[in-house]
Design a protein around this motif. Structure first.
Motif, PDB file in Angstrom:
ATOM      1  N   UNK A  22      35.223  65.778  53.252  1.00 23.44           N
ATOM      2  CA  UNK A  22      35.524  65.155  51.762  1.00 23.44           C
ATOM      3  C   UNK A  22      36.434  63.945  51.872  1.00 23.44           C
ATOM      4  N   UNK A  23      37.519  64.235  52.182  1.00 20.17           N
ATOM      5  CA  UNK A  23      38.497  63.286  52.244  1.00 20.17           C
ATOM      6  C   UNK A  23      38.091  62.149  52.980  1.00 20.17           C
ATOM      7  N   UNK A  24      37.633  62.378  54.198  1.00 17.90           N
ATOM      8  CA  UNK A  24      37.242  61.335  55.137  1.00 17.90           C
ATOM      9  C   UNK A  24      36.025  60.648  54.394  1.00 17.90           C
ATOM     10  N   UNK A  25      35.118  61.095  54.124  1.00 15.00           N
ATOM     11  CA  UNK A  25      34.065  60.454  53.236  1.00 15.00           C
ATOM     12  C   UNK A  25      34.393  59.494  52.123  1.00 15.00           C
ATOM     13  N   UNK A  26      35.384  60.107  51.312  1.00 18.89           N
ATOM     14  CA  UNK A  26      35.929  59.311  50.372  1.00 18.89           C
ATOM     15  C   UNK A  26      36.769  58.213  50.786  1.00 18.89           C
ATOM     16  N   UNK A  27      37.601  58.391  51.724  1.00 21.52           N
ATOM     17  CA  UNK A  27      38.236  57.486  52.241  1.00 21.52           C
ATOM     18  C   UNK A  27      37.648  56.351  52.942  1.00 21.52           C
ATOM     19  N   UNK A  28      36.721  56.540  53.598  1.00 17.46           N
ATOM     20  CA  UNK A  28      35.835  55.493  54.233  1.00 17.46           C
ATOM     21  C   UNK A  28      34.909  54.732  53.130  1.00 17.46           C
ATOM     22  N   UNK A  29      34.536  55.337  52.070  1.00 21.13           N
ATOM     23  CA  UNK A  29      33.681  54.690  50.926  1.00 21.13           C
ATOM     24  C   UNK A  29      35.087  53.902  50.268  1.00 21.13           C
ATOM     25  N   UNK A  30      36.148  54.340  50.083  1.00 15.82           N
ATOM     26  CA  UNK A  30      36.973  53.460  49.558  1.00 15.82           C
ATOM     27  C   UNK A  30      37.420  52.181  50.384  1.00 15.82           C
ATOM     28  N   UNK A  31      37.452  52.385  51.478  1.00 18.55           N
ATOM     29  CA  UNK A  31      37.783  51.132  52.737  1.00 18.55           C
ATOM     30  C   UNK A  31      36.551  50.014  52.734  1.00 18.55           C
ATOM     31  N   UNK A  32      35.478  50.682  52.239  1.00 21.38           N
ATOM     32  CA  UNK A  32      34.115  49.932  52.300  1.00 21.38           C
ATOM     33  C   UNK A  32      34.306  48.983  51.035  1.00 21.38           C
ATOM     34  N   UNK A  33      34.762  49.814  50.124  1.00 20.99           N
ATOM     35  CA  UNK A  33      34.876  48.937  48.832  1.00 20.99           C
ATOM     36  C   UNK A  33      36.091  47.924  48.911  1.00 20.99           C
ATOM     37  N   UNK A  34      37.198  48.291  49.504  1.00 21.46           N
ATOM     38  CA  UNK A  34      38.174  47.245  49.574  1.00 21.46           C
ATOM     39  C   UNK A  34      37.990  46.110  50.637  1.00 21.46           C
ATOM     40  N   UNK A  35      37.240  46.429  51.511  1.00 29.82           N
ATOM     41  CA  UNK A  35      36.848  45.307  52.708  1.00 29.82           C
ATOM     42  C   UNK A  35      35.753  44.823  52.115  1.00 29.82           C
ATOM     43  N   UNK A  36      34.807  45.228  51.408  1.00 29.80           N
ATOM     44  CA  UNK A  36      33.361  44.581  51.040  1.00 29.80           C
ATOM     45  C   UNK A  36      32.974  43.410  52.019  1.00 29.80           C
ATOM     46  N   UNK A  37      32.744  42.437  51.660  1.00 29.61           N
ATOM     47  CA  UNK A  37      32.178  41.126  52.641  1.00 29.61           C
ATOM     48  C   UNK A  37      33.126  40.747  53.644  1.00 29.61           C
ATOM     49  N   UNK A  38      34.435  41.144  53.443  1.00 33.73           N
ATOM     50  CA  UNK A  38      35.430  40.741  54.300  1.00 33.73           C
ATOM     51  C   UNK A  38      34.816  41.413  55.857  1.00 33.73           C
ATOM     52  N   UNK A  39      34.769  42.623  55.708  1.00 33.09           N
ATOM     53  CA  UNK A  39      34.313  43.515  56.969  1.00 33.09           C
ATOM     54  C   UNK A  39      33.310  42.831  57.774  1.00 33.09           C
ATOM     55  N   UNK A  40      32.099  42.425  57.029  1.00 41.71           N
ATOM     56  CA  UNK A  40      31.138  41.908  57.461  1.00 41.71           C
ATOM     57  C   UNK A  40      31.326  40.539  58.221  1.00 41.71           C
ATOM     58  N   UNK A  41      32.282  39.776  57.454  1.00 46.76           N
ATOM     59  CA  UNK A  41      32.660  38.296  58.080  1.00 46.76           C
ATOM     60  C   UNK A  41      33.218  38.663  59.446  1.00 46.76           C
ATOM     61  N   UNK A  42      34.085  39.508  59.435  1.00 43.95           N
ATOM     62  CA  UNK A  42      34.715  39.723  61.035  1.00 43.95           C
ATOM     63  C   UNK A  42      33.958  40.417  61.866  1.00 43.95           C
ATOM     64  N   UNK A  43      33.101  41.345  61.325  1.00 42.85           N
ATOM     65  CA  UNK A  43      32.005  42.079  62.330  1.00 42.85           C
ATOM     66  C   UNK A  43      30.990  40.900  62.814  1.00 42.85           C
ATOM     67  N   UNK A  44      30.649  39.927  62.319  1.00 39.55           N
ATOM     68  CA  UNK A  44      29.636  38.752  62.554  1.00 39.55           C
ATOM     69  C   UNK A  44      30.433  37.924  63.834  1.00 39.55           C
ATOM     70  N   UNK A  45      31.617  38.028  64.064  1.00 38.38           N
ATOM     71  CA  UNK A  45      32.330  37.054  65.009  1.00 38.38           C
ATOM     72  C   UNK A  45      32.026  37.701  66.449  1.00 38.38           C
TER      73      UNK A  45
END
Length: 168
Positions: A145-168
């Protein structure tokens, strides 16, 4: 401690200190001073019990457990939120993408301590749910449960920034 055991401990500490430090940096979200303190505390605790620990199947795993528990104990202290500085000290550039690293460290810093510990143990240390639960003194269901919530929170925090880095 007898000399052969002391030498064995010294080899173990030298071999594991770097990995423990990197894990501690992730747990502390980049607080290098606290990470150094946690590693020193971990190695000190292991030194005291080295006679028993050296006979364990996985002393490195034991050390990682001690490190994580030391971090969680530190977070429970009232003074754990005090910070000496708000900047990361200058150091040589590491391999990899520095902006991505800083972005991830900032996102990790915004997670609660237990969520950060779950993410580090599960995805940095590549531990199973059961191993993570054992280290954190929690149930497997609580870790999932904590893992699912933590990853969800990281996705919220990183948002589009993560996709920007993954595209490199």
């Amino acid at each position: 401690m007898r000399q052969p055991r002391a030498d064995e401990y010294a080899r173990f500490a030298a071999a594991r200190a770097g990995h423990l430090y990197r894990s501690a940096c992730l747990l502390t979200a980049g607080d290098t001073h606290l990470a150094e303190d946690l590693v020193q505390e971990t190695l000190g605790r292991i030194y005291v019990r080295w006679g028993r620990i050296s006979r364990v199947d996985n002393p490195a795993g034991y050390a990682q457990t001690v490190l994580t528990r030391a971090f969680l104990a530190h977070q429970r202290r009232r003074s754990s939120t005090e910070r000496a500085t708000g900047t990361i000290p200058d150091r040589a550039a590491a391999d990899g993408d520095l902006p991505l690293r800083l972005t991830l460290l900032q996102a990790l810093a915004r997670l609660p301590a237990k969520d950060r510990a779950v993410v580090v143990l599960r995805y940095w240390e590549d531990r199973s749910v059961e191993e993570t639960a054992d280290v954190m003194n929690a149930s497997s269901a609580a870790v999932r449960t904590r893992c699912t919530r933590a990853l969800g929170r990281l996705r919220e925090l990183l948002g589009e920034e993560l996709g920007e880095y993954a595209a490199r």
